[in-house]
Structures are given as C-alpha cells and as structure tokens.
Design a protein around this motif. Structure first.
Motif, mmCIF file in Angstrom:
data_model
loop_
_atom_site.group_PDB
_atom_site.id
_atom_site.type_symbol
_atom_site.label_atom_id
_atom_site.label_comp_id
_atom_site.label_asym_id
_atom_site.label_seq_id
_atom_site.Cartn_x
_atom_site.Cartn_y
_atom_site.Cartn_z
ATOM 1 N N ASN A 64 0.800 -1.219 0.000
ATOM 2 C CA ASN A 64 0.000 0.000 0.000
ATOM 3 C C ASN A 64 0.839 1.277 0.000
ATOM 4 O O ASN A 64 0.321 2.364 -0.199
ATOM 5 N N TYR A 65 2.125 1.161 0.259
ATOM 6 C CA TYR A 65 2.972 2.345 0.362
ATOM 7 C C TYR A 65 4.218 2.230 -0.520
ATOM 8 O O TYR A 65 5.166 2.963 -0.348
ATOM 9 N N ARG A 66 4.218 1.295 -1.448
ATOM 10 C CA ARG A 66 5.427 0.992 -2.203
ATOM 11 C C ARG A 66 5.808 2.139 -3.138
ATOM 12 O O ARG A 66 4.972 2.704 -3.832
ATOM 13 N N ASP A 67 7.082 2.506 -3.148
ATOM 14 C CA ASP A 67 7.596 3.551 -4.032
ATOM 15 C C ASP A 67 8.125 2.882 -5.290
ATOM 16 O O ASP A 67 9.292 2.548 -5.415
ATOM 17 N N SER A 68 7.223 2.654 -6.221
ATOM 18 C CA SER A 68 7.577 1.927 -7.437
ATOM 19 C C SER A 68 7.074 2.696 -8.644
ATOM 20 O O SER A 68 6.120 3.465 -8.574
ATOM 21 N N ASN A 78 4.880 8.089 -1.849
ATOM 22 C CA ASN A 78 6.086 7.898 -2.629
ATOM 23 C C ASN A 78 6.870 9.194 -2.642
ATOM 24 O O ASN A 78 6.311 10.284 -2.527
ATOM 25 N N THR A 79 8.169 9.103 -2.758
ATOM 26 C CA THR A 79 9.024 10.287 -2.681
ATOM 27 C C THR A 79 8.770 11.242 -3.833
ATOM 28 O O THR A 79 8.879 12.453 -3.672
ATOM 29 N N SER A 80 8.449 10.728 -5.005
ATOM 30 C CA SER A 80 8.180 11.603 -6.150
ATOM 31 C C SER A 80 6.963 12.491 -5.891
ATOM 32 O O SER A 80 6.975 13.686 -6.165
ATOM 33 N N GLY A 81 5.902 11.883 -5.345
ATOM 34 C CA GLY A 81 4.701 12.661 -5.049
ATOM 35 C C GLY A 81 4.946 13.715 -3.984
ATOM 36 O O GLY A 81 4.402 14.816 -4.044
ATOM 37 N N GLU A 82 5.785 13.404 -2.996
ATOM 38 C CA GLU A 82 6.097 14.381 -1.951
ATOM 39 C C GLU A 82 6.897 15.549 -2.529
ATOM 40 O O GLU A 82 6.676 16.705 -2.170
ATOM 41 N N THR A 83 7.825 15.270 -3.444
ATOM 42 C CA THR A 83 8.578 16.345 -4.094
ATOM 43 C C THR A 83 7.647 17.271 -4.859
ATOM 44 O O THR A 83 7.761 18.500 -4.777
#
Length: 353
Positions: A64-68, A78-83
């Motif tokens: 449910n939280y995978r950064d893929s 995901n880190t991309s969405g946070e950026t």
C-alpha cells in the motif's frame, strides 16, 4: 502625452481595499505554508511520519505504500509525489498569488499616479478598419474562455485555503465539482481557438527593429513623442509571443492532465501539473495588464475590438507606421453609420486586420 486622474478619493479607497485584500490573502497563504508540511499527507493517509518515510526510501514498506514506477503498484505514499507537493505548496502557489495580486496592485498604483492615457489630438471623425469581424469574434471567444479558465484555475489552486473555511465543506465541494467540470471541458476548446487566433495574427507580430525603440521609450512614457509602431507595437508583440510560448505550454500540459489515459505515468502528470500552474499563473498576471491597457487605460483602444474601427488620431498616435500604410482608406464616421444601417456587414473598406 495627456493624462488625467479621475475621482482620486474613490481611487484611493479602491487602492486601500485592494491592499487590505492582498494582505489578507497573503497572510492566509503564509499561514498555510507555515503549517505542518505533513498535515495534508497525514489527513489523506494517517500515520505518515518520519519512520514511514524512512521505510519508503529504503523499500521496506508494504504494497500500500510501495515507491515503485510500475503502474499497478505506484501507490499513495512515494518520494516523487512528496517532491511534487512541496514544489506546489512552497513555491508555485505562494509566488503565483504574489504575481497576480502584485499586478493588480501595480495597475491601481499606475492609474492613481499616471491616470488614463487620452489622445493628444482631437478625434478627426474619420475611421480606419483595424479588426475584421472574424478576428473580433475569435478574440472575444478566446478572451471569455481565458477569463473563465483563470477564475476556475485560481479556485482550484487557492479555493481550499481561502474558500473552504468561509463556506464549509458542503458548499466548497459543490463549488469545486463545478469548477473542475468547467475547467476540464473548456480547456481543450480554448487551446484549439487560441492556436487559430495565433496563426491568424502571426504576420502582424513578427519582431522589427523599431520595436527596440518602442521599449526604450517605454511605449511613449519616456521622453517626448511616441515611438514608431506598426500594426502591433512592441508590447502587443510581447503578449502575442507569451501566448505562443507559455500559452502553448499551458495548453499542452493541460491536455496531458485532461486525458490521463494515453500511457503517461504519474511522474509525467506531476510535472505537467507544475508546468501548467506556473504558465497559467504567469499568463493571468500579464493578462491583467493587457486588459487594463486595452480598456480603461487607453482612450480609443477598446473601440477597435468592439466596432472594428479606430479613429485616425488614435491610429496616428499609437501605430503611426500602420497609419501611413492605410490612411487613404479612412471613412467618415457618418458614412460608416449609413453603411451599417443599410447593410448587414460592417466592413465597407478593405480589411486591415
């Protein structure tokens, strides 16, 4: 150059109100930016904390939280969405508000200090055709769509911060549903018509050497006399090329956002959103200046886009090189009125625009 300041008391009250509203909006944005940066994410996904971000970055989270980057597993955290969220909330939104509100304040100050630009010479009563019916129809359609998209776009960008606390969740959600519908469906139509209008006006907006002199004289605000200008002056050409560059970028990114079913991934959508917001907010700010100059700021300018015709004095003063080319086509105002009463058309003279 003849300038006048009308109703200074009312204008000062208007300026005071604008400054107060500007302060209110900017203070709200500042409070929003100073709030906990994880509040929005925490509301959407409870328990988003430092430990979870560590797990995301190190690949330890569950499905449910995978950064893929795989489409089926590119999930909520995901880190991309946070950026993307940080760029939007910390940079695009506040500086976009400053640009739009700053332009509004600058226009009011300019009007108070300089006033409306009146014609230096009396009107001659002889008219020159400047804009054809086709161009005027395209212009007003594109302008109307632009205003609707700007209003709905500002609501999408700032409605959650400014309107939701005022109206409550129910009214705000209904407002946003209508806003999103209008924005998404009118956007493609605006894009198509803008491209047609840009192609129609391309020949009038090719940069020329005398445009540099126009900028050196501030469009006539610096020094004596008016700088040379053809059919379009230097400022109008800048507005044209902003629409032809930033405007087309906004249109292209808008299509990416409007039609997310052609293979573009989430990263592409995120960058399209940033490009769309930056371009749209910048164009909205500049458009306010364009609207001011073309309406209350300059005597005679609005007539050209409403009736198609301008007075000889206006043409000679603002577009002298174009005037020299078409001055033999001038029509007495009474003759033009008789023609309009006796026919359906409004172009008895050869078309100039």
């Amino acid at each position: 150059m003849s300038m006048s300041i009308t109703h200074p008391g009312a204008a000062r009250r208007l300026l005071t109100l604008l400054v107060l509203l500007t302060g209110l909006v900017l203070s709200q944005l500042a409070l929003a930016q100073q709030a906990d940066p994880g509040r929005e994410a925490a509301f959407a996904v409870p328990a988003v904390d430092a430990e979870l971000w560590r797990q995301v970055k190190e690949g330890e989270t569950g499905p449910n939280y995978r950064d893929s980057r795989a489409e089926s597993t590119y999930n909520l955290v995901n880190t991309s969405g946070e950026t993307w969220r940080q760029i939007r909330e910390r940079w695009v939104s506040p500086f976009g508000a400053i640009a739009v509100l700053g332009m509004m304040a600058a226009i009011v100050l300019f009007y108070l200090m300089v006033g409306r630009k009146h014609l230096d010479e009396p009107r001659t009563g002889r008219k020159l055709l400047r804009w054809s019916l086709v161009v005027r129809s395209l212009h007003w359609t594109v302008a109307t769509l632009f205003i609707l998209l700007a209003i709905t776009g500002l609501n999408l960008a700032y409605g959650k911060t400014l309107l939701r606390p005022l109206f409550g969740d129910g009214a705000w959600s209904a407002m946003m549903s209508g806003t999103k519908l209008i924005h998404n469906y009118l956007g493609p139509l605006f894009g198509i018509l803008l491209v047609i209008l840009l192609l129609r006006l391309l020949s009038h907006n090719i940069p020329k050497a005398h445009d540099l002199q126009w900028f050196a004289k501030g469009g006539g605000l610096v020094g004596k006399g008016h700088p040379d200008a053809g059919f379009a002056n230097g400022g109008e050409k800048v507005w044209y090329w902003l629409l032809a560059t930033a405007g087309l970028a906004v249109i292209a990114s808008g299509f990416v956002l409007d039609f997310p079913n052609y293979g573009q991934g989430r990263d592409t959508m995120q960058w399209a959103g940033i490009i769309h917001a930056v371009g749209a907010l910048g164009l909205t700010a500049v458009a306010l200046g364009h609207i001011y100059i073309g309406t209350v700021g300059t005597e005679g300018s609005l007539e050209g886009m409403t009736t198609g015709y301008v007075d000889e004095s206006w043409a000679k003063e603002h577009h002298n090189l174009w005037y020299d080319e078409v001055k033999d086509q001038a029509i007495p105002e009474d003759q033009l009125a008789e023609h309009r009463q006796g026919s359906q058309g409004d172009e008895p003279a050869p078309r100039s625009g």
